[in-house]
Design a protein around this motif. Sequence first.
Motif, mmCIF file in Angstrom:
data_model
loop_
_atom_site.group_PDB
_atom_site.id
_atom_site.type_symbol
_atom_site.label_atom_id
_atom_site.label_comp_id
_atom_site.label_asym_id
_atom_site.label_seq_id
_atom_site.Cartn_x
_atom_site.Cartn_y
_atom_site.Cartn_z
ATOM 1 N N SER A 1 -29.223 24.060 31.641
ATOM 2 C CA SER A 1 -28.753 23.004 30.754
ATOM 3 C C SER A 1 -27.479 23.430 30.026
ATOM 4 C CB SER A 1 -29.854 22.693 29.760
ATOM 5 O OG SER A 1 -29.775 21.375 29.309
ATOM 6 N N LEU A 2 -27.477 24.655 29.566
ATOM 7 C CA LEU A 2 -26.277 25.164 28.888
ATOM 8 C C LEU A 2 -25.107 25.207 29.856
ATOM 9 C CD1 LEU A 2 -27.347 28.099 26.566
ATOM 10 C CD2 LEU A 2 -26.272 25.932 25.933
ATOM 11 N N LEU A 3 -25.389 25.626 31.072
ATOM 12 C CA LEU A 3 -24.309 25.723 32.048
ATOM 13 C C LEU A 3 -23.743 24.350 32.361
ATOM 14 C CD1 LEU A 3 -25.825 28.404 34.383
ATOM 15 C CD2 LEU A 3 -23.577 28.544 33.304
ATOM 16 N N SER A 4 -24.625 23.379 32.576
ATOM 17 C CA SER A 4 -24.073 22.081 32.955
ATOM 18 C C SER A 4 -23.459 21.349 31.770
ATOM 19 C CB SER A 4 -25.107 21.222 33.687
ATOM 20 O OG SER A 4 -26.329 21.246 33.021
ATOM 21 N N GLU B 1 -29.611 20.118 20.085
ATOM 22 C CA GLU B 1 -28.949 19.356 21.150
ATOM 23 C C GLU B 1 -29.536 19.747 22.499
ATOM 24 O OE1 GLU B 1 -24.357 18.699 19.553
ATOM 25 O OE2 GLU B 1 -24.916 20.599 20.480
ATOM 26 N N LEU B 2 -29.702 21.036 22.655
ATOM 27 C CA LEU B 2 -30.287 21.555 23.881
ATOM 28 C C LEU B 2 -31.673 20.965 24.085
ATOM 29 C CD1 LEU B 2 -30.007 23.497 26.182
ATOM 30 C CD2 LEU B 2 -30.435 25.362 24.606
ATOM 31 N N LEU B 3 -32.443 20.972 23.026
ATOM 32 C CA LEU B 3 -33.794 20.427 23.104
ATOM 33 C C LEU B 3 -33.770 18.988 23.616
ATOM 34 C CD1 LEU B 3 -36.784 20.721 22.484
ATOM 35 C CD2 LEU B 3 -36.306 20.101 20.115
ATOM 36 N N GLU B 4 -32.847 18.203 23.108
ATOM 37 C CA GLU B 4 -32.785 16.817 23.556
ATOM 38 C C GLU B 4 -32.420 16.690 25.026
ATOM 39 O OE1 GLU B 4 -30.328 14.507 20.971
ATOM 40 O OE2 GLU B 4 -31.688 14.891 19.283
ATOM 41 N N ARG B 5 -31.598 17.611 25.478
ATOM 42 C CA ARG B 5 -31.250 17.568 26.885
ATOM 43 C C ARG B 5 -32.395 18.015 27.770
ATOM 44 N NH1 ARG B 5 -25.220 18.444 28.139
ATOM 45 N NH2 ARG B 5 -24.264 17.362 26.389
ATOM 46 N N LEU B 6 -33.287 18.788 27.227
ATOM 47 C CA LEU B 6 -34.428 19.231 28.023
ATOM 48 C C LEU B 6 -35.509 18.171 28.062
ATOM 49 C CD1 LEU B 6 -34.835 22.908 26.773
ATOM 50 C CD2 LEU B 6 -33.814 22.135 28.908
ATOM 51 N N ARG B 7 -35.621 17.418 26.989
ATOM 52 C CA ARG B 7 -36.722 16.472 26.837
ATOM 53 C C ARG B 7 -36.949 15.561 28.056
ATOM 54 N NH1 ARG B 7 -38.130 16.278 21.146
ATOM 55 N NH2 ARG B 7 -39.559 18.022 21.205
ATOM 56 N N PRO B 8 -35.922 14.906 28.567
ATOM 57 C CA PRO B 8 -36.157 13.999 29.691
ATOM 58 C C PRO B 8 -36.927 14.655 30.833
ATOM 59 C CG PRO B 8 -33.865 13.887 29.008
ATOM 60 C CD PRO B 8 -34.508 14.930 28.162
ATOM 61 N N GLU B 9 -36.577 15.893 31.144
ATOM 62 C CA GLU B 9 -37.248 16.578 32.244
ATOM 63 C C GLU B 9 -38.556 17.207 31.797
ATOM 64 O OE1 GLU B 9 -35.570 17.585 35.513
ATOM 65 O OE2 GLU B 9 -34.406 15.790 35.014
ATOM 66 N N ASP B 10 -38.565 17.644 30.572
ATOM 67 C CA ASP B 10 -39.671 18.464 30.113
ATOM 68 C C ASP B 10 -40.021 18.041 28.694
ATOM 69 O OD1 ASP B 10 -41.418 20.341 29.289
ATOM 70 O OD2 ASP B 10 -40.158 22.074 29.734
ATOM 71 N N SER C 1 -41.145 20.345 25.393
ATOM 72 C CA SER C 1 -40.398 21.424 24.737
ATOM 73 C C SER C 1 -40.421 21.226 23.233
ATOM 74 C CB SER C 1 -38.950 21.431 25.212
ATOM 75 O OG SER C 1 -38.871 21.883 26.537
ATOM 76 N N THR C 2 -40.440 22.319 22.522
ATOM 77 C CA THR C 2 -40.417 22.261 21.059
ATOM 78 C C THR C 2 -39.302 23.178 20.570
ATOM 79 O OG1 THR C 2 -41.908 24.124 20.797
ATOM 80 C CG2 THR C 2 -42.908 21.952 21.019
ATOM 81 N N PRO C 3 -38.903 23.007 19.311
ATOM 82 C CA PRO C 3 -37.872 23.907 18.791
ATOM 83 C C PRO C 3 -38.246 25.369 19.015
ATOM 84 C CG PRO C 3 -38.254 22.139 17.241
ATOM 85 C CD PRO C 3 -39.272 21.970 18.329
ATOM 86 N N ALA C 4 -39.466 25.720 18.668
ATOM 87 C CA ALA C 4 -39.850 27.119 18.795
ATOM 88 C C ALA C 4 -39.655 27.624 20.217
ATOM 89 C CB ALA C 4 -41.294 27.301 18.353
ATOM 90 N N SER C 5 -40.055 26.820 21.186
ATOM 91 C CA SER C 5 -39.982 27.324 22.552
ATOM 92 C C SER C 5 -38.532 27.424 23.011
ATOM 93 C CB SER C 5 -40.801 26.447 23.493
ATOM 94 O OG SER C 5 -40.204 25.194 23.680
ATOM 95 N N VAL C 6 -37.696 26.511 22.547
ATOM 96 C CA VAL C 6 -36.279 26.601 22.892
ATOM 97 C C VAL C 6 -35.672 27.858 22.297
ATOM 98 C CG1 VAL C 6 -34.024 25.559 22.524
ATOM 99 C CG2 VAL C 6 -35.948 24.133 23.214
ATOM 100 N N TYR C 7 -35.981 28.122 21.037
ATOM 101 C CA TYR C 7 -35.451 29.332 20.428
ATOM 102 C C TYR C 7 -35.953 30.584 21.139
ATOM 103 C CZ TYR C 7 -33.178 27.056 16.503
ATOM 104 O OH TYR C 7 -32.324 26.311 15.736
ATOM 105 N N ARG C 8 -37.197 30.533 21.558
ATOM 106 C CA ARG C 8 -37.714 31.702 22.275
ATOM 107 C C ARG C 8 -36.955 31.917 23.576
ATOM 108 N NH1 ARG C 8 -43.768 30.163 20.687
ATOM 109 N NH2 ARG C 8 -43.280 28.506 22.159
#
Lengths: 159, 159
Positions: free
Chosen positions: B41-44, B53-62, B65-72
């Motif tokens: 996601s970061l690359l694209s 922002e990243l979290l929102e981009r992940l949401r559609p597919e997954d 996801s939660t803030p904690a897991s993104v930070y991890r």
Amino acid sequence: MAKTHKAIHTPGLEGALDRLEHLCRARGQRLTRQRRAVLSSLLSAGRALSAYELLERLRPEDGKSTPASVYRSLDFLMTLGVVHRLESTRSFIACEHPETPHWVQFLICRRCGQVVEAEDERIAAATESLGQRLGFALDQRVVELTGVCEGCRGSAARH
Amino acid sequence: MAKTHKAIHTPGLEGALDRLEHLCRARGQRLTRQRRAVLSSLLSAGRALSAYELLERLRPEDGKSTPASVYRSLDFLMTLGVVHRLESTRSFIACEHPETPHWVQFLICRRCGQVVEAEDERIAAATESLGQRLGFALDQRVVELTGVCEGCRGSAARH
DNA sequence: GAGTATTTGATACAAAGTATCATTAACCAG
DNA sequence: CTGGTTAATGATACTTTGTATCAAATACTC
Ligand SMILES: [Zn+2]
Ligand SMILES: [Zn+2]
Ligand SMILES: [Zn+2]
Ligand SMILES: [Zn+2]
């Protein structure tokens, strides 16, 4: 109910407050009680403080400070160059040599929290030249070097 | 219900994911779906993204996801050196040349948000030597230079 | 000492980041 | 291609950091 300043003897505190007054006057900006209190609090802390730590230190004297007002004062003091923000620790510290406008670097000890403000010409020159080479007109340079200071390494035999 | 990857064609995406796999294997660490998704996601995105922002981009597919897991995941990818954090903008960006472990500098355009990752030897040498001179064993170097990029200066006649 | 523009106070909120613990899934061995 | 083991994630709730808005207060000028 003497309302004289607490006689904390932080070296240079008076001088710094005088300098602040002159800076404000020179720029036609107002020197308010809170701005003075914020700078003097940072100075007597002798270390970097988060905005909320600062807020707590202001409370006893000035119970009606709020986060917003603290941030406003910090922003003001930063534009004057007498306070710096450490991005990597989200904290604020009084400038150690505010005589001249300057691009500085910070060395931060991750063990004891000590922060040293440096003004290294090689780094200044190298960053400036990198900016030019890549076509950037730089207006802000964050250089924050984190590690372990000499003292802490000494007392770190184990661990 | 085809669950094949979206055929986004980000240059180097495949290569980067392969590299990630090898890095994980070499270190005996697990390559999870989310870690892959975060890096890709970061690359694209092709720019720095905040964790949310990243979290929102992940949401559609997954969707879970939660803030904690993104930070991890971000922390993990940073220890691998394939993602960097920009302290001054509280955002994250995929490494542009993760082949070698490196100390890098970032140039950030405050107008268009463009971020250039540089590896300047003079800066590296100067910071290292400053650290030594002041007795710090450095383990992290934040060098973030903000300004206006060439393109933005061009299109900035007025204002 | 009064006038005025700036700053602050009060309130509410937004954004960024973390703790905990039960559940899931990546990897390895067989 | 199973399981079994352990690391990672999900769910939930919370902490820290930073901002928006607008009425009330105050620093400075005259
Ligand atoms: Zn300074
Ligand atoms: Zn130390
Ligand atoms: Zn990199
Ligand atoms: Zn630009």
